[in-house]
Scaffold this active site. Structure first.
Site, PDB file in Angstrom:
ATOM      1  N   GLU A 105       3.307  10.894  -7.057  1.00 63.12           N
ATOM      2  CA  GLU A 105       3.682  12.315  -7.096  1.00 63.12           C
ATOM      3  C   GLU A 105       4.784  12.624  -6.088  1.00 63.12           C
ATOM      4  O   GLU A 105       5.704  13.400  -6.366  1.00 63.12           O
ATOM      5  CB  GLU A 105       2.433  13.177  -6.842  1.00 63.12           C
ATOM      6  CG  GLU A 105       1.432  13.063  -7.995  1.00 63.12           C
ATOM      7  CD  GLU A 105       0.140  13.797  -7.719  1.00 63.12           C
ATOM      8  OE1 GLU A 105      -0.527  13.468  -6.722  1.00 63.12           O
ATOM      9  OE2 GLU A 105      -0.211  14.700  -8.499  1.00 63.12           O
ATOM     10  N   GLU A 125      -6.257   9.047 -10.394  1.00 61.83           N
ATOM     11  CA  GLU A 125      -7.202  10.021  -9.847  1.00 61.83           C
ATOM     12  C   GLU A 125      -8.458  10.176 -10.682  1.00 61.83           C
ATOM     13  O   GLU A 125      -9.553  10.382 -10.165  1.00 61.83           O
ATOM     14  CB  GLU A 125      -6.519  11.386  -9.686  1.00 61.83           C
ATOM     15  CG  GLU A 125      -5.549  11.477  -8.515  1.00 61.83           C
ATOM     16  CD  GLU A 125      -4.148  10.976  -8.820  1.00 61.83           C
ATOM     17  OE1 GLU A 125      -3.958  10.296  -9.854  1.00 61.83           O
ATOM     18  OE2 GLU A 125      -3.237  11.273  -8.024  1.00 61.83           O
TER      19      GLU A 125
HETATM   20  N1  3HC Z   1      -6.787   6.173   0.594  1.00 59.65           N
HETATM   21  C1  3HC Z   1      -7.364   5.547   1.625  1.00 59.65           C
HETATM   22  N2  3HC Z   1      -7.649   4.214   1.638  1.00 59.65           N
HETATM   23  C2  3HC Z   1      -7.301   3.526   0.558  1.00 59.65           C
HETATM   24  C3  3HC Z   1      -6.690   4.123  -0.554  1.00 59.65           C
HETATM   25  C4  3HC Z   1      -6.406   5.507  -0.502  1.00 59.65           C
HETATM   26  N3  3HC Z   1      -5.805   6.151  -1.488  1.00 59.65           N
HETATM   27  N4  3HC Z   1      -6.476   3.162  -1.476  1.00 59.65           N
HETATM   28  C5  3HC Z   1      -6.943   2.019  -0.947  1.00 59.65           C
HETATM   29  N5  3HC Z   1      -7.443   2.244   0.278  1.00 59.65           N
HETATM   30  C6  3HC Z   1      -7.996   1.234   1.198  1.00 59.65           C
HETATM   31  C7  3HC Z   1      -9.254   0.576   0.691  1.00 59.65           C
HETATM   32  O1  3HC Z   1     -10.386   1.345   1.001  1.00 59.65           O
HETATM   33  C8  3HC Z   1      -9.237  -0.742   1.432  1.00 59.65           C
HETATM   34  O2  3HC Z   1      -9.636  -0.500   2.748  1.00 59.65           O
HETATM   35  P1  3HC Z   1     -10.377  -1.613   3.611  1.00 59.65           P
HETATM   36  O3  3HC Z   1      -9.443  -2.771   3.701  1.00 59.65           O
HETATM   37  O4  3HC Z   1     -10.666  -0.921   4.887  1.00 59.65           O
HETATM   38  O5  3HC Z   1     -11.596  -1.944   2.817  1.00 59.65           O
HETATM   39  C9  3HC Z   1      -7.755  -1.081   1.479  1.00 59.65           C
HETATM   40  O6  3HC Z   1      -7.085   0.158   1.247  1.00 59.65           O
HETATM   41  C10 3HC Z   1      -7.297  -2.087   0.475  1.00 59.65           C
HETATM   42  O7  3HC Z   1      -7.767  -1.688  -0.794  1.00 59.65           O
HETATM   43  P2  3HC Z   1      -8.125  -2.755  -1.911  1.00 59.65           P
HETATM   44  O8  3HC Z   1      -9.139  -3.706  -1.391  1.00 59.65           O
HETATM   45  O9  3HC Z   1      -8.454  -1.998  -3.138  1.00 59.65           O
HETATM   46  O10 3HC Z   1      -6.735  -3.526  -2.022  1.00 59.65           O
HETATM   47  P3  3HC Z   1      -5.910  -3.962  -3.270  1.00 59.65           P
HETATM   48  O11 3HC Z   1      -4.662  -4.530  -2.752  1.00 59.65           O
HETATM   49  O12 3HC Z   1      -6.758  -4.761  -4.201  1.00 59.65           O
HETATM   50  O13 3HC Z   1      -5.542  -2.616  -4.079  1.00 59.65           O
HETATM   51  C11 3HC Z   1      -4.765  -0.387  -4.423  1.00 59.65           C
HETATM   52  C12 3HC Z   1      -4.707  -1.644  -3.529  1.00 59.65           C
HETATM   53  C13 3HC Z   1      -4.193  -0.719  -5.797  1.00 59.65           C
HETATM   54  C14 3HC Z   1      -3.960   0.713  -3.761  1.00 59.65           C
HETATM   55  C15 3HC Z   1      -6.236   0.025  -4.607  1.00 59.65           C
HETATM   56  O14 3HC Z   1      -6.836   0.122  -3.345  1.00 59.65           O
HETATM   57  C16 3HC Z   1      -6.437   1.326  -5.306  1.00 59.65           C
HETATM   58  O15 3HC Z   1      -6.473   1.372  -6.507  1.00 59.65           O
HETATM   59  N6  3HC Z   1      -6.614   2.415  -4.535  1.00 59.65           N
HETATM   60  C17 3HC Z   1      -6.938   3.690  -5.063  1.00 59.65           C
HETATM   61  C18 3HC Z   1      -5.681   4.413  -5.383  1.00 59.65           C
HETATM   62  C19 3HC Z   1      -6.007   5.817  -5.800  1.00 59.65           C
HETATM   63  O16 3HC Z   1      -7.014   6.099  -6.426  1.00 59.65           O
HETATM   64  N7  3HC Z   1      -5.105   6.720  -5.465  1.00 59.65           N
HETATM   65  C20 3HC Z   1      -5.277   8.086  -5.781  1.00 59.65           C
HETATM   66  C21 3HC Z   1      -5.786   8.768  -4.576  1.00 59.65           C
HETATM   67  S1  3HC Z   1      -6.186  10.423  -4.925  1.00 59.65           S
HETATM   68  C22 3HC Z   1      -4.718  11.235  -4.856  1.00 59.65           C
HETATM   69  O17 3HC Z   1      -3.695  10.652  -4.637  1.00 59.65           O
HETATM   70  C23 3HC Z   1      -4.844  12.682  -5.049  1.00 59.65           C
HETATM   71  C24 3HC Z   1      -3.530  13.320  -5.276  1.00 59.65           C
HETATM   72  O18 3HC Z   1      -3.315  13.449  -6.655  1.00 59.65           O
HETATM   73  C25 3HC Z   1      -3.459  14.686  -4.653  1.00 59.65           C
END
Ligand code: 3HC
Ligand code: NAI
Length: 693
Positions: A105, A125
Site C-alpha cells: 500500500e 490481510e
Molecule cells: N509484522 C510484524 N512481524 C512480522 C510481520 C508483520 N507484518 N510479518 C512477519 N513478521 C515476523 C514474523 O513474526 C517472524 O518473526 P520471528 O522471527 O520473531 O518469529 C519474522 O517476521 C519472519 O517471518 P516468517 O518466519 O514468516 O518469515 P518468512 O521469510 O517465511 O516470510 C513474510 C516473510 C512473507 C513477510 C511472512 O512473514 C508473512 O507472510 N507475513 C505476514 C505479512 C502480512 O500479513 N502482512 C499484512 C500485515 S497487515 C497490514 O499490512 C494491514 C494494512 O493493510 C493496514
C-alpha cells in the site's frame, strides 16, 4: 527510528530498517515521514526512493501493534501515504523480496514502482481476518484491474512481480539489484517535468462490474462461511468503482470493524503461534544444530511409510528397516501407490515420482542404517519391542546420530533409558496420515540435548511440519487433552444425547469432525485397546461404557463398515443406526439414568472446556511452555476451527471467569469429578487474566 536516510546523486533514499521484515510499526512510520520532510526541504534532492533493508521491502503493518495504542498513533500508515502521495518531488518505490499488505500500500502511494524480479507481491490481510486498510482495496484495482485485484485481495495469495509486469503496478521489473535501477529511474523522473502520476487519479473500469461482483459475492459467501473478512474485501474492492475518497471511507469502515473481531484475533494468534512454536524458552536460537543428510526409519507400517515420504519429498534420502522382506515390499508399494495417486491427480510429475522413489532404500540389517544422521522408530506400540529396537540402535548407530521414537503413548524417558545416550533420544510424534498432517509433537525427554531439540525443530521446518514441543506425559499435549474431550462425549450419550446430535453440535461450532465420526474414522478398536490396558494400569479412570459396548458388537468404524454410524461401500457419509441408538438408550436405563434433552450449547461447552481444563493442567505442569503451543497442536492436528484460534484462545475470548463458572456447574452434575478445575485456570479466572496474557 527504524528508517535510514541517505542522499545519493540528488536522490534521497529512505530505507525501512525494522527487522525481521520491515513491519511498518510506529517508529518506522515516523522515520518515513521524517525522511520525506528532509528530502522535501533539501533543494539538492530532486527525487526520492523508498526501499527496505535486509530480506524485505516491507511485510506490511507491524502485526504486533494491532489493538495497541501504537497502531493508531500518528503518523498512521494513512498519514504516511498521504505525505508520500502529496510529495512535490517524485517518489519511487524500490521493491525487492517481499512487498505485502501495508508495504504494498505504501508502494502504491508512490508515483512510480520499480520491482526486482521474483519479489513476492500480496495483500494478505484477509489471512489475518482483516482487509487492506491503507488504500490497498482502492489503489490495486486502479493498477491491475478489478478482477485481478479482487482475486489477490480475497485470496491473499502472493504473486511474483514478473507476473504483474506490464500492468500499471510496475514501471519496471528488473533482474538483480533493484536499488541502483530505482535510483536511476528516480533521477530521470526528477529531471522530467511534472506532474507525476498518482494511482488515486486512475479510474477502475469493467464492462460488467455488477455481474462480476454478484458472482464474487455468491462464491465468497459460500466458501468463507465462518470468516467475515473475505466478503468485506469484496465490498471494499467494489467501492473502488466509486470516487477514490468514497471508496477509502468504505475500506476504512470495513477495516475498523474487522480488526476487533474474534476471528481476526484468532487468525493473528495462529500466525504468531506458528512462529512462536519453534522457539523453545531455554534453547537459544543460535544453538548449534547437527547435520541431517540421511534418515533411517524403523518399521514400514502405516506410520513408517508416511514418515518416510516427508523426507523423500524434501529430497532427503531414507532407508527403511523391517524384520521381514514382505513388510518392506508392502511398505514400499504403499509409498509408490501414494505418489502415483498424486501423479494421477496432476499434483506430481512422473519424473518427480521416480526421483523421490530413487531416494528410498530398504534393508533388513541394522548394519546398513548405522551411518544415518537421524533414525525414527515406528514399530509396534509395545515397550518390549521399543526396548529391543533402542538397545540395538544404541549398539550400532554412529555417535551423534539422533534416535527418535514415534510412540504415541509410551514414556520417552524410559525409551531413552534403554540407551547409553539418552541425550540423543527424542520423541517425534507424527500424526496419521504422516505425509499429510501438519502437526509434529516433538517430545522432549528429561535428558534430551538442546542441540537435539534445535536440530529436530529445524528438520521439522524442512519437511514443512508445524512442530510443537511437549514434555513427557501420557498422551503428550494432544492426546492427553482429547481423552478428556472423548470422555465428555461418552458421558453425554449416557445422559441423553445421541452421536449424531453431539457430532452436529461440535461441527457447527467449527470442528472438522465430531468425536463419533472421528472414532469411526480412526477405528474404535484403538481406543478400546487403550482402555483395556488402562483398566489394568489405572483402574480408577472412569469412562462411559458405551464405546466398549459398541466394540463388543464388532462395530470398529469405517473399516468394518459400521461403527457409531453405518457406512455404505465407497461412501464415507455416516448414517445413524437404530441398533446403536437403542443400545445407548438401554445403557442409560441400566445405569438408572433418566435421559434428558441436552442443548447444543451444553455439548459444545462440555467438549471444549474439557480440552481447556486439561490444557491448563498441561501448561501448569510445563508440558507445554505456552498456551499458543497448545492451540497450534489443536489447530494443526485435531481439526479445531482456526477462526476460533484454538481451545486456549477460545477460552480467553469467552473469558476464563465464564469458563470456570460453567465448569463449576458441570461439576455438580453427572461424573462431576471430571471437572476438578486446574489451579491455573482458577487463579487466572480470579485475576481476570487469560492464558495468552
Ligand atoms: N509484522 C510484524 N512481524 C512480522 C510481520 C508483520 N507484518 N510479518 C512477519 N513478521 C515476523 C514474523 O513474526 C517472524 O518473526 P520471528 O522471527 O520473531 O518469529 C519474522 O517476521 C519472519 O517471518 P516468517 O518466519 O514468516 O518469515 P518468512 O521469510 O517465511 O516470510 C513474510 C516473510 C512473507 C513477510 C511472512 O512473514 C508473512 O507472510 N507475513 C505476514 C505479512 C502480512 O500479513 N502482512 C499484512 C500485515 S497487515 C497490514 O499490512 C494491514 C494494512 O493493510 C493496514
Ligand atoms: P503398524 O502396525 O502399521 O506398523 C508397525 C510396523 O513395524 C510393522 O510393519 C512391523 O512389521 C514393524 N515392526 C514391528 N517390530 C519391528 C522391529 N522390531 N523392527 C522393525 N520393524 C518392526 O503400526 P503404526 O500404526 O505404523 O504405528 C507405529 C508406531 O507409531 C507406534 O508406536 C504407534 O503408536 C505410533 N503412532 C501411530 C499412529 C497411527 O495413527 N497409526 C499415530 C501416531 C503414532
Amino acid at each position: 527510528m527504524t528508517a535510514q536516510y541517505q542522499v545519493q546523486d540528488g536522490v534521497a533514499v529512505i530505507t525501512l530498517d525494522n527487522p525481521p521484515v520491515n513491519g511498518l510499526g510506529h517508529s518506522t512510520r515516523l522515520g518515513i515521514v521524517e525522511g520525506m520532510t528532509r528530502a522535501l526541504d533539501d533543494e539538492a534532492v530532486k527525487a526520492i526512493v523508498i526501499t527496505g533493508a535486509g530480506k524485505a521491502f516491507s511485510g506490511g503493518a507491524d502485526i504486533r501493534e494491532f489493538n495497541t495504542p501504537k497502531a493508531t498513533q500518528e503518523p498512521t500508515l494513512h498519514s504516511v501515504i498521504k505525505v508520500v502521495e502529496g510529495s512535490t518531488k517524485p517518489v519511487v518505490a524500490a521493491i525487492h523480496t517481499v512487498a505485502m499488505g501495508g508495504g504494498l500500500e505504501l508502494a502504491l502511494g508512490c508515483n512510480y514502482r520499480v520491482a526486482a524480479k521474483g519479489a513476492q507481491i500480496a495483500l494478505p490481510e484477509v489471512k489475518l481476518g482483516i482487509l487492506p486498510g491503507a488504500g490497498g482495496t482502492q489503489r490495486l484495482p486502479r493498477v491491475i484491474g478489478l478482477e485481478a485485484a479482487l482475486n489477490m485481495i480475497v485470496s491473499g495469495t502472493a504473486v511474483p512481480s514478473e507476473k504483474l509486469a506490464g500492468t500499471k503496478l510496475f514501471d519496471e521489473v528488473v533482474e538483480g539489484d533493484v536499488l541502483p535501477a530505482a535510483i536511476q529511474f528516480a533521477k530521470n523522473a526528477g529531471n522530467a517535468a511534472g506532474p507525476h502520476p498518482k494511482v488515486r487519479d486512475l479510474k477502475v473500469r469493467h464492462e460488467n462490474a455488477d455481474g462480476f461482483l454478484a458472482f464474487a459475492r455468491n462464491t465468497v459467501s459460500a466458501v468463507a462461511k465462518n470468516f467475515p473478512a473475505p466478503l468485506k474485501c469484496v465490498e471494499a474492492v467494489a467501492a473502488s468503482l466509486k470516487s477514490f475518497d468514497e471508496g477509502l471511507k468504505i475500506e476504512r469502515a470495513g477495516f475498523m470493524e474487522l480488526v476487533t473481531t474474534p476471528e481476526s484475533r484468532a487468525l493473528r494468534h495462529a500466525f504468531f503461534g506458528e512462529r512462536a512454536a519453534s522457539k523453545i524458552p531455554d534453547v537459544p536460537s543460535d544453538t548449534p544444530v547437527r547435520k541431517i543428510e540421511k534418515v533411517a526409519v524403523i518399521g514400514a507400517g502405516t506410520m513408517g511409510g508416511g514418515i518416510s515420504m516427508n523426507f523423500l519429498n524434501a529430497g532427503i534420502p531414507v532407508i527403511v528397516l523391517e524384520t521381514k522382506q514382505e513388510a518392506l515390499d508392502r511398505g514400499v508399494a504403499t509409498i509408490r501407490r501414494n505418489y502415483e495417486n498424486s501423479a494421477k491427480k496432476g499434483k506430481l510429475t512422473a519424473e518427480k515420482v521416480e526421483q523421490r522413489m530413487g531416494l528410498l532404500s530398504t534393508t533388513l540389517s541394522y548394519d546398513e542404517i548405522k551411518d544415518a544422521d537421524l533414525v525414527i522408530e515406528a514399530v509396534f506400540e509395545e515397550m518390549g519391542v521399543k526396548e529391543t529396537v533402542f538397545k540395538k540402535l544404541d549398539e550400532v548407530m554412529k555417535p551423534g546420530a539422533i534416535l527418535a521414537s514415534n510412540t504415541s503413548t509410551l514414556d520417552v524417558n524410559k525409551i531413552a533409558s534403554f540407551t547409553k545416550r539418552p541425550q540423543d533420544v527424542v520423541g517425534m510424534h507424527f500424526f496419521s496420515p504422516a505425509n499429510v498432517m501438519k502437526l509434529l509433537e516433538v517430545v522432549r525427554g528429561e535428558k534430551t540435548g538442546k542441540d537435539v531439540l534445535a536440530t529436530v525443530m529445524q528438520v521439522a521446518k524442512k519437511i514443512k511440519k508445524t512442530a510443537v514441543v511437549s514434555g513427557v506425559c501420557d498422551g503428550f499435549i494432544g492426546n492427553r487433552m482429547i481423552e478428556q474431550y472423548s470422555r465428555q462425549a461418552g458421558y453425554l450419550l449416557d445422559e441423553g444425547a445421541l452421536p449424531e446430535q453431539v457430532d452436529k453440535a461440535i461441527e457447527k461450532f467449527g470442528f472438522a469432525m465430531g468425536p463419533f465420526r472421528m472414532g469411526d474414522l480412526a477405528g474404535n478398536d484403538i481406543g478400546w485397546a487403550i482402555r483395556k490396558r488402562r483398566a489394568v494400569d489405572k483402574p480408577d479412570i472412569q469412562y462411559s461404557k458405551t464405546a466398549d459396548l459398541l466394540c463388543e458388537l464388532g462395530r470398529f468404524g469405517q473399516k468394518t463398515g459400521a461403527g457409531w454410524y453405518d457406512y455404505k461401500p465407497g461412501d464415507r457419509k455416516p448414517y445413524p443406526n437404530q441398533q446403536v441408538n437403542d443400545m445407548i438408550v438401554q445403557h442409560s436405563k441400566d445405569l438408572g439414568i433418566t435421559r434428558r434433552k441436552i442443548s447444543d450449547e451444553e455439548i459444545v461447552e462440555r467438549l471444549v472446556y474439557a480440552l481447556v481444563n486439561e490444557g491448563a493442567k498441561i501448561l501448569e505442569e510445563g508440558i507445554a511452555s505456552k498456551a499458543s503451543d497448545i492451540d497450534m497442536v489443536y489447530l494443526t492436528g485435531y481439526g479445531f476451527p482456526i477462526f476460533r484460534g484454538g481451545p486456549m484462545l477460545y477460552a480467553d475470548q469467552v473469558g476464563l471467569y465464564n469458563v470456570a463458572l460453567a465448569m463449576s456447574r458441570y461439576a455438580k452434575g453427572y461424573h462431576g469429578e471430571a471437572w476438578q478445575p486446574a489451579p491455573l485456570l482458577t487463579k487466572l479466572a480470579a485475576e481476570g487474566k487469560g492464558f495468552n496474557g
